[in-house]
Every structure is written in C-alpha cells, then in structure tokens.
Design a protein around this motif. Structure first.
Motif, short mmCIF file in Angstrom:
data_model
loop_
_atom_site.label_atom_id
_atom_site.label_comp_id
_atom_site.label_asym_id
_atom_site.label_seq_id
_atom_site.Cartn_x
_atom_site.Cartn_y
_atom_site.Cartn_z
N THR A 20 6.65 3.45 3.35
CA THR A 20 7.93 3.49 2.66
C THR A 20 7.94 4.62 1.66
O THR A 20 6.94 4.84 0.97
N LEU A 21 9.03 5.31 1.58
CA LEU A 21 9.15 6.37 0.59
C LEU A 21 9.53 5.78 -0.75
O LEU A 21 10.50 5.06 -0.88
N ASP A 22 8.74 6.04 -1.76
CA ASP A 22 9.07 5.70 -3.13
C ASP A 22 9.92 6.84 -3.67
O ASP A 22 9.43 7.92 -3.97
N HIS A 23 11.26 6.63 -3.79
CA HIS A 23 12.17 7.70 -4.14
C HIS A 23 11.92 8.27 -5.53
O HIS A 23 12.31 9.38 -5.83
N GLY A 24 11.29 7.47 -6.38
CA GLY A 24 11.07 7.97 -7.73
C GLY A 24 9.93 8.98 -7.80
O GLY A 24 9.92 9.83 -8.66
N SER A 25 8.95 8.88 -6.87
CA SER A 25 7.78 9.74 -6.99
C SER A 25 7.50 10.54 -5.74
O SER A 25 6.59 11.35 -5.73
N GLY A 26 8.26 10.31 -4.65
CA GLY A 26 8.00 10.98 -3.41
C GLY A 26 6.84 10.37 -2.66
O GLY A 26 6.41 10.88 -1.63
N GLU A 28 12.45 7.92 6.39
CA GLU A 28 11.35 7.88 7.33
C GLU A 28 10.08 8.41 6.66
O GLU A 28 10.13 9.25 5.75
N PRO A 29 8.92 7.93 7.09
CA PRO A 29 7.67 8.42 6.50
C PRO A 29 7.49 9.90 6.77
O PRO A 29 7.87 10.41 7.82
N ALA A 30 6.88 10.59 5.82
CA ALA A 30 6.66 12.03 5.95
C ALA A 30 5.57 12.35 6.95
O ALA A 30 5.47 13.46 7.45
N GLU A 31 4.67 11.39 7.22
CA GLU A 31 3.59 11.60 8.17
C GLU A 31 3.33 10.28 8.87
O GLU A 31 3.77 9.22 8.42
N PRO A 32 2.64 10.28 9.99
CA PRO A 32 2.41 9.03 10.71
C PRO A 32 1.74 7.99 9.83
O PRO A 32 0.83 8.30 9.06
N ALA A 33 2.18 6.77 9.96
CA ALA A 33 1.60 5.68 9.18
C ALA A 33 0.28 5.25 9.77
O ALA A 33 0.02 5.41 10.97
N GLU A 34 -0.56 4.67 8.92
CA GLU A 34 -1.79 4.10 9.41
C GLU A 34 -1.45 2.90 10.29
O GLU A 34 -0.42 2.27 10.13
N PRO A 35 -2.30 2.55 11.25
CA PRO A 35 -2.05 1.37 12.06
C PRO A 35 -1.86 0.15 11.20
O PRO A 35 -2.55 -0.04 10.20
N ALA A 36 -0.90 -0.69 11.62
CA ALA A 36 -0.60 -1.96 10.94
C ALA A 36 -0.19 -1.76 9.49
O ALA A 36 -0.41 -2.61 8.66
N GLN A 37 0.41 -0.59 9.17
CA GLN A 37 0.89 -0.35 7.82
C GLN A 37 2.37 0.01 7.86
O GLN A 37 2.78 0.83 8.68
N LEU A 38 3.15 -0.59 7.02
CA LEU A 38 4.56 -0.21 6.84
C LEU A 38 4.60 0.90 5.81
O LEU A 38 4.09 0.73 4.70
N LYS A 48 0.84 -1.19 0.00
CA LYS A 48 0.00 0.00 0.00
C LYS A 48 0.87 1.24 0.00
O LYS A 48 1.73 1.41 0.87
N ILE A 49 0.70 2.08 -1.01
CA ILE A 49 1.47 3.31 -1.15
C ILE A 49 0.50 4.45 -1.39
O ILE A 49 -0.27 4.44 -2.37
N GLU A 50 0.52 5.45 -0.47
CA GLU A 50 -0.36 6.61 -0.59
C GLU A 50 -1.80 6.21 -0.82
O GLU A 50 -2.47 6.72 -1.72
N GLY A 51 -2.27 5.26 -0.05
CA GLY A 51 -3.66 4.87 -0.13
C GLY A 51 -3.99 3.91 -1.24
O GLY A 51 -5.11 3.42 -1.33
N ARG A 52 -3.04 3.63 -2.12
CA ARG A 52 -3.27 2.68 -3.22
C ARG A 52 -2.71 1.31 -2.82
O ARG A 52 -1.57 1.21 -2.36
N SER A 53 -3.47 0.28 -3.02
CA SER A 53 -3.02 -1.09 -2.75
C SER A 53 -2.90 -1.83 -4.06
O SER A 53 -3.89 -2.05 -4.77
N LEU A 54 -1.66 -2.17 -4.40
CA LEU A 54 -1.37 -2.91 -5.63
C LEU A 54 -0.31 -3.98 -5.33
O LEU A 54 0.34 -3.96 -4.28
#
Length: 419
Positions: free
Chosen positions: A391-397, A379-389, A345-351
């Motif tokens: 990760t910063l995607d360096h290509g897109s921020g 480090e994440p830019a903002e607090p993560a959702e519970p039970a979520q890892l 899950k990245i920025e609310g998208r699960s793929l």
C-alpha cells in the motif's frame, strides 16, 4: 367526472387553499418578530405550529429545539410567538414534574409544552430532574407513557401517565442525543445590527396571533383523517429517525399544497444536514477523520495515523481531555466499531497499524454515502513480496504491507464531506 367527484375535488382544493393561507399567515407572523438563521427554520416553525393542533393523527410528534451558544439570541421570543399559534400553550420553565404529568395526561386540554431554559434540566447544572427528563424522553410517541408511584407513605401504587404531547424547547448549549435526534433543531444566534424585527407588544399582537391559531386549528380539523392516513414521500437521503421527525411536518405541507410541499422538503434536507454536521459523536468524528487521512491508502502505521490526526487543526485529537490522543485511546475508540490494530508491513518495517478494509464496514454503516466515486488505492511502485499487501502511504511515499495478496483491493468506502 361525476357531480360527487367534482364536489370532492372542489372541497380538496378549497381545503388546500385554506391550508396555504393558514401556513402563510403563520410564516409571515413569525418573520415579523423572530430572526431565525435560515428560511428553512421559518418554514419548519410554521409547520410545527400547525402539526401541534393535530398530533393525534400521527404516530409521533417531533420536538422543536431552539438552541444557542449564548443568551440573548431570540430563543425566548421564538417560544412566545409559538405560544400564540399552538393549542393550550403551557410555559413550563417553572412547572413541577407533577404538574406536567397531570397536565399532559388531560386529553381534553392537553397542552403544548413550551420549555424555556431547558439547559437547567439537561445541562451540567441540572439536578434532581429525572422525572422531567423521563417525560420529555417518553412523550414523542403516541403510545408513550411514564410510570410513577402515586400515594402516601407505604400506601402507594404504580400509575400510568400518558406522556404524548407536542414540546418546544429553548436553551443554551446542546441537548442529549435522545432529544436531539427527535427534534427539529434551530441553531439561534444573536441578531446582527442589520437584522431588524418589529417590536413585539403583547396587548397589540396577541390577538393577531390568536386569529392565526384559529386559522390553523380550523384547517387541520378538516384534514385530521387524511393526515392520519398520510405517508409522505421523503426527500432522498432522509431515512430512519430523521424521517420519523419530519413525517408529520411533510404530511401537513402535502395537505396544504401550493408551494409548501417543496418548501417543506427543502427545509427538511437543509435542517437535517445542518443537524448531522453539528451532532457528531467523538467516534463518528474519528471515523470521518480516518477516512480523510487514509485517502485511498490500504493501511497506515498507528504512529502515522496519530501524527495525522494530531495535525488536523479543527479536530480534538491533539488535546483530548488535556492530552493528545494516544494509541491506546485510538484503539479503545475504534473497538466499539469492531476495528482493532493489526500488524502491517510498510517498506520492510512491521508495526501495528490500521487497514482500510477493516474500517470499510464502519465507514459504510456510520458515514453518509454520496454518489462520488471512491479513488482507487495507488498501485505499488514495485512488485510486492509474496503474501504481502502493498500500500502506498501518501504522506511519505512509502508502501505498506498487510499480509494478504498483493492484487487484492479493499471494498469501496463512502465519501464523506470534510467536517
């Protein structure tokens, strides 16, 4: 020091002096007629010629492989020069499998096999050469044997043929991993205009080479017992099969003394590194490129992974067998390393995507480690959702999630040089 001890010490010094003289003579003779790609190659060739005289002192014998992308690169000349320095040279380009089996099995006059045009045996044009391939694959170990049926018609029996022999190879292109990983590899290239060698004339120069062959043979004969008990120290990072390949050559160098132990280890490190950079399987190349594109991220979508793989200019992923690598091909290649796509899950998208901690074990096992520190994942830019890892995607921020604790860090993975 007793007289006996002093005498033994003097004998070892004299033997070492003879070894240095013999190896130096072989090295200088090679440089007169061959243009090799590095100083390491000249030293390795001289050491290999010396080891061929005493292979029964070792558990294995490395192959010497002269390979080039194009004809006219000096491979045949290298074999011609080796033929003057090694015991009982046998040019095998036109030898039948039966002749080779019988010759190698002759312990009294076991040949040093010099196989030119080896691409006709292992290359895409090879046909009906299973017997030759079997001999070359089996013969690097002292205990190596090949089994063949011998007889006529229905009256045949299985016979064991000793296969252990020193073999030097020359050919175009590459060789199977079963040969390459047991070889000292010299990548030949065409001589540049400024690279000059002495014209080789057999009638004049053969006697000079034979004299050096005698020097090598006389010296190693005095060292056979010592070489059989030798366990040479390997350079840092040389382990497993490369260590097996170089053990006889380093033992020869240590017995000779002088500057040869250092030269041999420098040659070992240089040629092993060069071979490793070239002889990379598709799977290892993929692991290396994934390590580069993840670049400290904890996870990436499959679509992002493929986009970045396709963007590596010197990589095969944009046109693999005529088509770009797709998600199914990526999954298939990674499955052999027990790595599979998972939901991230990245920025609310699960793929579907890949996690760095799932790749860490494969990276640690198959990629060369260095002392360089692995960069920490961002480090994440903002607090993560519970039970979520996260990760910063360096290509897109973007931040990515993988379904585990947000404070978890993946285990460190080794740095690898860019291919």
């Amino acid at each position: 020091m007793t007289d006996a001890t002093h005498s033994d010490h003097g004998e070892r010094q004299a033997a070492g002096g003879e070894g240095v003289a013999a190896l130096n003579a072989a090295h200088d003779f090679i440089t007169r007629f061959c243009v090799l790609p590095s100083d390491a190659a000249y030293d390795a060739m001289a050491l290999w010629a010396a080891h061929a005289h005493v292979i029964d002192a070792f558990d294995s014998t490395p192959r010497m492989a002269f390979l080039s992308p194009e004809p006219g690169s000096g491979k045949t000349r290298a074999l011609e020069i080796l033929a003057l320095l090694v015991p009982f040279p046998m040019h095998a380009v036109n030898a039948s499998a039966a002749a080779l089996y019988r010759s190698v099995g002759n312990r009294e006059r076991r040949p040093t096999v010099l196989f030119d045009e080896i691409d006709t045996v292992f290359g895409p044009k090879a046909k009906d050469n299973e017997d030759l391939r079997g001999l070359l694959n089996a013969g690097h170990r002292r205990a190596g044997v090949a089994y063949r049926c011998v007889g006529e018609g229905t009256n045949q029996g299985v016979q064991e043929f000793p296969a252990y022999s020193a073999v030097a190879l020359a050919g175009l292109g590459n060789l199977p991993d079963t040969i390459l990983t047991r070889s000292v590899i010299v990548r030949m290239r065409r001589r540049a205009p400024h690279e000059r060698v002495e014209p080789y004339r057999a009638r004049i120069h053969e006697p000079e080479g034979w004299k050096i062959r005698g020097m090598l043979a006389d010296w190693v004969a005095t060292q056979a017992e010592r070489l059989g008990d030798a366990w040479p120290e390997m350079p840092p990072g040389i382990t497993d099969r490369p260590a097996d390949v170089w053990e006889p050559l380093l033992a020869i160098a240590d017995a000779a003394g002088g500057d040869w132990p250092e030269r041999a280890r420098d040659a070992c490190v240089y040629l092993v590194k060069q071979g490793a950079e070239r002889a990379v399987s598709l799977g290892i190349r993929l692991l290396m490129d994934l390590h580069r594109i993840l670049d400290g991220a904890r996870a990436l979508f499959t679509e992002t992974v493929l986009e970045r793989l396709h963007g590596i200019e010197d990589a095969p992923w944009a046109e693999l067998k005529g088509v770009p690598l797709d998600s199914r091909g990526l999954s298939r290649l990674l499955s052999q390393y027990d790595v599979a796509p998972v939901k991230v899950k990245i920025e609310g998208r699960s793929l579907m995507g890949y996690r760095a901690d799932h790749l860490a074990d494969a990276w640690a096992r198959y990629l060369p480690a260095t002392s360089a520190q692995e960069p920490e994942p961002a480090e994440p830019a903002e607090p993560a959702e519970p039970a979520q890892l996260t990760t910063l995607d360096h290509g897109s921020g973007e931040r990515s999630g993988s379904g585990t604790c947000g404070t978890e860090r993946p285990p460190p993975v080794p740095q690898v040089p860019e291919p």
